[in-house]
Every structure is written in structure tokens, then in C-alpha cells.
Design a protein around this motif. Structure first.
Motif, PDB file in Angstrom:
ATOM      1  N   ALA A 119     -13.267  25.772  31.284  1.00  0.00           N
ATOM      2  CA  ALA A 119     -12.915  27.040  30.648  1.00  0.00           C
ATOM      3  C   ALA A 119     -12.900  28.174  31.660  1.00  0.00           C
ATOM      4  O   ALA A 119     -12.003  29.028  31.645  1.00  0.00           O
ATOM      5  CB  ALA A 119     -13.913  27.345  29.526  1.00  0.00           C
ATOM      6  N   GLU A 120     -13.869  28.182  32.555  1.00  0.00           N
ATOM      7  CA  GLU A 120     -13.960  29.253  33.547  1.00  0.00           C
ATOM      8  C   GLU A 120     -12.716  29.294  34.430  1.00  0.00           C
ATOM      9  O   GLU A 120     -12.129  30.367  34.656  1.00  0.00           O
ATOM     10  CB  GLU A 120     -15.207  29.037  34.393  1.00  0.00           C
ATOM     11  N   PHE A 178     -23.349  27.571  26.740  1.00  0.00           N
ATOM     12  CA  PHE A 178     -22.666  27.096  27.941  1.00  0.00           C
ATOM     13  C   PHE A 178     -21.192  27.480  27.917  1.00  0.00           C
ATOM     14  O   PHE A 178     -20.639  27.959  28.917  1.00  0.00           O
ATOM     15  CB  PHE A 178     -22.782  25.569  28.061  1.00  0.00           C
ATOM     16  N   GLN A 179     -20.542  27.260  26.766  1.00  0.00           N
ATOM     17  CA  GLN A 179     -19.115  27.555  26.668  1.00  0.00           C
ATOM     18  C   GLN A 179     -18.813  29.036  26.881  1.00  0.00           C
ATOM     19  O   GLN A 179     -17.909  29.402  27.624  1.00  0.00           O
ATOM     20  CB  GLN A 179     -18.577  27.098  25.312  1.00  0.00           C
ATOM     21  N   PHE A 180     -19.567  29.889  26.207  1.00  0.00           N
ATOM     22  CA  PHE A 180     -19.276  31.316  26.348  1.00  0.00           C
ATOM     23  C   PHE A 180     -19.641  31.834  27.737  1.00  0.00           C
ATOM     24  O   PHE A 180     -19.001  32.774  28.230  1.00  0.00           O
ATOM     25  CB  PHE A 180     -19.981  32.118  25.251  1.00  0.00           C
ATOM     26  N   ASP A 181     -20.617  31.226  28.390  1.00  0.00           N
ATOM     27  CA  ASP A 181     -20.870  31.575  29.789  1.00  0.00           C
ATOM     28  C   ASP A 181     -19.614  31.340  30.624  1.00  0.00           C
ATOM     29  O   ASP A 181     -19.206  32.198  31.416  1.00  0.00           O
ATOM     30  CB  ASP A 181     -22.012  30.729  30.352  1.00  0.00           C
ATOM     31  N   GLY A 182     -19.000  30.164  30.469  1.00  0.00           N
ATOM     32  CA  GLY A 182     -17.793  29.858  31.226  1.00  0.00           C
ATOM     33  C   GLY A 182     -16.658  30.798  30.921  1.00  0.00           C
ATOM     34  O   GLY A 182     -15.928  31.248  31.817  1.00  0.00           O
ATOM     35  N   ILE A 183     -16.489  31.139  29.655  1.00  0.00           N
ATOM     36  CA  ILE A 183     -15.401  32.032  29.252  1.00  0.00           C
ATOM     37  C   ILE A 183     -15.575  33.417  29.871  1.00  0.00           C
ATOM     38  O   ILE A 183     -14.645  33.979  30.468  1.00  0.00           O
ATOM     39  CB  ILE A 183     -15.348  32.116  27.716  1.00  0.00           C
ATOM     40  N   VAL A 243      -7.736  20.354  30.609  1.00  0.00           N
ATOM     41  CA  VAL A 243      -9.182  20.511  30.436  1.00  0.00           C
ATOM     42  C   VAL A 243      -9.912  19.296  30.983  1.00  0.00           C
ATOM     43  O   VAL A 243     -10.898  19.419  31.723  1.00  0.00           O
ATOM     44  CB  VAL A 243      -9.536  20.744  28.953  1.00  0.00           C
ATOM     45  N   TRP A 244      -9.440  18.094  30.653  1.00  0.00           N
ATOM     46  CA  TRP A 244     -10.129  16.890  31.120  1.00  0.00           C
ATOM     47  C   TRP A 244      -9.972  16.688  32.626  1.00  0.00           C
ATOM     48  O   TRP A 244     -10.891  16.168  33.284  1.00  0.00           O
ATOM     49  CB  TRP A 244      -9.629  15.658  30.362  1.00  0.00           C
ATOM     50  N   ALA A 245      -8.819  17.079  33.182  1.00  0.00           N
ATOM     51  CA  ALA A 245      -8.640  16.965  34.627  1.00  0.00           C
ATOM     52  C   ALA A 245      -9.659  17.805  35.376  1.00  0.00           C
ATOM     53  O   ALA A 245     -10.103  17.445  36.474  1.00  0.00           O
ATOM     54  CB  ALA A 245      -7.228  17.376  35.018  1.00  0.00           C
ATOM     55  N   LEU A 246     -10.038  18.939  34.797  1.00  0.00           N
ATOM     56  CA  LEU A 246     -11.052  19.798  35.408  1.00  0.00           C
ATOM     57  C   LEU A 246     -12.462  19.376  35.020  1.00  0.00           C
ATOM     58  O   LEU A 246     -13.380  19.392  35.844  1.00  0.00           O
ATOM     59  CB  LEU A 246     -10.820  21.253  34.991  1.00  0.00           C
TER      60      LEU A 246
END
Length: 442
Positions: free
Chosen positions: A288-289, A365-370, A8-11
Motif C-alpha cells: 500500500a505504501e 498496519f494498513q493505515f500506517d502504510g497508507i 499488490v501481490w508482486a510487492l
């Protein structure tokens, strides 16, 4: 740190760093105009930037509709389809950019008619729009480039492209305004030059990715009717969703403009705080996306759950840090953005709304990515329409009672509803991923 957290952090970290350069650019625009002799300059750039947010972000499906399909193609081991996704997005971007060139006069007329600003602000904003419209093809091609690179998990390449273009933009802003004595036209021209430079940087960064991708360019696949139909459906949903989101921002700006140039300028200053938060938190949404797209492409439910859980935990922690920093440093940040005493005073009165916004908006924002990673575009469209309707009703009820505080209250409720409505639908998305492979890797 576990594999999932490292991934996650790498992205996310390169995207956070590159994204923060975008609102930094907006803040520099505001600060440069804010140190001239009239609040009309701030208002003009705010209105002009809003016009392009509405235009360009309306076609944000070229980024959002590219990352998920690219990640799914990579998850399924289909290099030829990953190439085709890029080709389709670039062709659409060039075509739409040329169309915007042709339609620039009616676009400008419509925008000025919809925004109830002062005559001085409208005149300056129109000058800004007439110059910046020439960057349209470059902006839209960059969307395709960024979406594709993110789908490959090449977040560092996106960081280099974005930071390079935005640093150039900032340098040109300062040169044109303070060095050459230009005003809004200098800010617009700097942006045009930087956008085309960004395309060139993107092409250089994409070359090694294409060489190592495998597969080949397949024109028959690029023109495949079934894939094109799916692309049109997904992009249409994202377009409507984005149009509704931008309409909410446009309504917010228009309502502020109706309260006078000082309130308009104060809201423009405070929206920079929200933009900083949005672009920072969006790094975890992008992570997340990409990870969700890979998990869905591999039909890996465990990988999906890990991607959602890990990215959301870090996003929430980051939102809390941002909110705390805004509460402690709000007055200093406002002073850095404008030297006009009346604008500083007005912005300070509404600062708490902007400070708390990260804690409310992070869920959307999070659910947009998901949902984008899963290419589940219909829920994004439908829930955004619902949230926009609720927001308009709230402004109708609250603005007459509480003025600009009522406007901020309605806007905060809108941002919260974005996450809540999508959270209700999430379990169904998870059930549609049937396998239990291992798509999330170090």
C-alpha cells in the motif's frame, strides 16, 4: 486476477517472505536461549532486544520516511530527486549510528534503570547490549536501503537482502551458542556480523537500480533547504509516532517483568506470535505504501483508492488465516520456543490473546502504510499519542484487576485503536489527491 491484485501481490509477497525471516530470527533467539538451563536467558535476550527495538525502531523513519518520497518522485518522473532521497537517508543513518556509539554507556544505564527485571536478567541483558550496539550504523543504513528499494517497487531485492542477512544470523546463532558454548554474547555477536553483511548485500542489489534510474546525483538538490525542512518535519513526526509505539511495547515488557521471570518469559514467547503476524501483514502495508506513494506523486485518486482497497482485502484475509493457525497450533508453537515447563504452562494461559491479535492489529498496519505512502505524517503522530495515552490508562485500570490478562486486554485495545483513529481521518486524505490518472500499473 486483476492488474491491481497482481501488483499488490508482486510487492507484498517478497516483503512477507523477507519479513517473516525477521521474527523467525527472534524465535530462534528465544528457542536457543529457551533450551538453556534458566528462564533468565530468555528474559535477558527479550530485554536486550527491547532496548534495540526502542533505539533502532525509534529511527525507523529512515525506512518509513524514505519509501513514500521515493515512490512519489518515481510517480512524478523525477529520478534526480529519487537519488537525493537516498543520499539524505544514508547520511542521516551514518550520523545517528556514530552518535549511538558515543552514547552507549548512558543508553545502557537508562535502559537498565527503567526495566524492573531480576539482577541476573539485567546483568545478562547488559552484556548483550554492549556487544550489539556496534551494529548501529549498519542497521540504520539498511533502513535507508530498504526504504529506497521499496519506493522503487523492488521488493524482490529487499527480500534477498533481508533473508540473506537473517539466515546468516541464524546460522551464527547456532554456531556460537551450541557450537562454541556462548550464551547471550553469542546471540549479540551473530547479529552484529549479520547486520554489516546485510549492508553489503544491499549495495550490490542497489547498483542496477541506480544505473537504470535516470537523473544524476545533485548535491544542491540534496542540500535544498525546503526539501530538508520537509524531511525533518516528516521524520520528526514518524520518530514521535514510533517512539510512542515502542513505549507501548516497553511498558508491556516492563509490566510483565514486574510479575516475575516466568511471566516475563511467557510474554516474550507470545510476543513472537504477534511479531510473526506483524511482519507478515506488513507486506500488504508496504505494498500500500509504495502504490499510494506512486498514486499521490501522479495525483491519481483512482489509483489511490484501488491501492487501498485491494491491499486491505488481502491483508484481512491473511490476518484471518494467521489467527486460525494460532488457535489450532498454539501449544505446539509454544513448545517449539521453550522447553521450560513453567514457561510453557504460563504462556498457554495467555495464548488466546496472542491468537486473536492479528485480526485486531491488521487495521493499524494498513493505515500506517497508507499514510506513510502519502507522507501524511502528522495524523500518524497525533493518533499514536492519543492511543498510547489510552493504553496507559487502561493498564492502570485493568492490571490490578486481572493481572497479566488485564495487561494483554489493554494491549489488544491499543492495537485496535491505532487503526480506528486513522480510519476516521482517511476520507480527508483521499480528498487531497485531486487527479484521476492511472498510477497503479501492472
Amino acid at each position: 486476477m486483476t492488474t491491481h491484485h497482481r501488483r499488490v501481490w508482486a510487492l507484498a509477497l517478497p516483503i512477507i517472505l523477507s519479513n517473516l525471516s525477521v521474527p523467525l530470527l527472534g524465535a530462534v533467539d528465544t528457542a536457543v536461549m529457551g533450551h538453556l538451563d534458566s528462564p533468565a536467558y530468555i528474559g535477558a535476550v527479550a530485554v536486550g532486544a527491547l532496548v534495540f527495538s526502542y533505539i533502532y525502531w525509534g529511527f525507523g523513519f529512515l525506512r518509513m520516511g524514505t519509501t513514500g518520497p521515493t515512490a512519489q518522485a518515481i510517480g512524478a518522473g523525477d529520478g534526480a530527486e529519487a537519488r537525493a532521497v537516498l543520499g539524505r537517508a544514508v547520511l542521516i543513518g551514518l550520523s545517528v549510528g556514530a552518535l549511538l556509539w558515543l552514547l552507549q554507556t548512558p543508553i545502557l544505564a537508562l535502559a537498565m534503570n527503567l526495566l524492573d527485571a531480576s539482577d541476573e536478567v539485567e546483568t545478562l541483558a547488559a552484556e548483550y547490549v554492549r556487544i550489539r550496539i556496534w551494529s548501529a550504523p549498519a542497521v540504520l543504513v539498511q533502513y535507508a536501503q530498504i526504504g529506497w528499494l521499496l519506493g522503487l517497487g523492488r521488493a524482490r531485492a529487499v527480500m534477498i537482502q533481508q533473508i540473506g542477512a537473517n539466515v546468516l544470523n541464524i546460522v551464527l546463532n547456532l554456531l556460537f551458542v551450541f557450537g562454541l558454548g556462548m550464551t547471550v554474547e553469542g546471540v549479540a555477536l551473530a547479529t552484529v556480523i549479520a547486520e554489516y553483511a546485510g549492508v553489503g548485500i544491499g549495495l550490490l542489489l542497489m547498483a542496477p537500480a541506480l544505473r537504470g534510474l535516470g537523473g544524476r546525483w545533485d548535491m544542491a538538490r540534496l542540500r535544498d533547504p525546503a526539501r530538508l525542512k520537509r524531511l525533518i518535519a516528516v521524520n520528526g513526526d514518524i520518530f514521535i509516532r514510533t517512539l510512542c509505539l515502542l513505549s507501548a511495547f516497553a511498558w508491556f515488557t516492563a509490566q510483565g517483568a514486574a510479575s516475575g521471570d516466568v511471566v516475563l518469559a511467557a510474554n516474550a514467547v507470545l510476543l513472537n506470535f504477534l511479531t510473526f503476524a506483524a511482519f507478515g501483514l506488513d507486506g500488504f502495508a508496504h505494498a500500500a505504501e509504495t502504490l499510494v506513494g506512486g498514486a499521490v506523486g501522479a495525483q491519481d485518486r483512482d489509483g489511490l483508492r484501488a491501492a487501498v482497497r485491494t491491499s486491505t482485502v488481502w491483508a484481512l484475509g491473511t490476518a484471518g488465516v494467521m489467527a486460525g493457525a494460532y488457535v489450532l497450533l498454539g501449544d505446539l508453537l509454544i513448545a517449539a520456543l521453550t522447553g521450560l515447563p513453567e514457561v510453557r504452562e504460563a504462556a498457554a494461559g495467555y495464548m488466546l490473546w496472542a491468537a486473536l491479535m492479528p485480526l485486531v492489529s491488521v487495521w493499524g498496519f494498513q493505515f500506517d502504510g497508507i499514510y506513510l505512502g502519502a507522507t501524511e505524517s502528522r495524523p500518524l503522530r497525533n493518533m499514536m499519542i492519543l492511543c498510547l495515552g489510552a493504553y496507559l490508562l487502561m493498564t492502570w485500570a485493568l492490571v490490578p484487576l486481572w493481572g497479566n490478562h488485564g495487561l494483554w486486554a489493554a494491549f489488544m485495545a491499543f492495537m485496535g485503536l491505532r487503526g480506528l483513529t486513522l480510519a476516521v481521518l482517511y476520507p480527508a486524505l483521499e480528498r487531497r489527491v485531486t487527479g484521476t490518472g492511472s498510477a497503479v500499473k501492472a
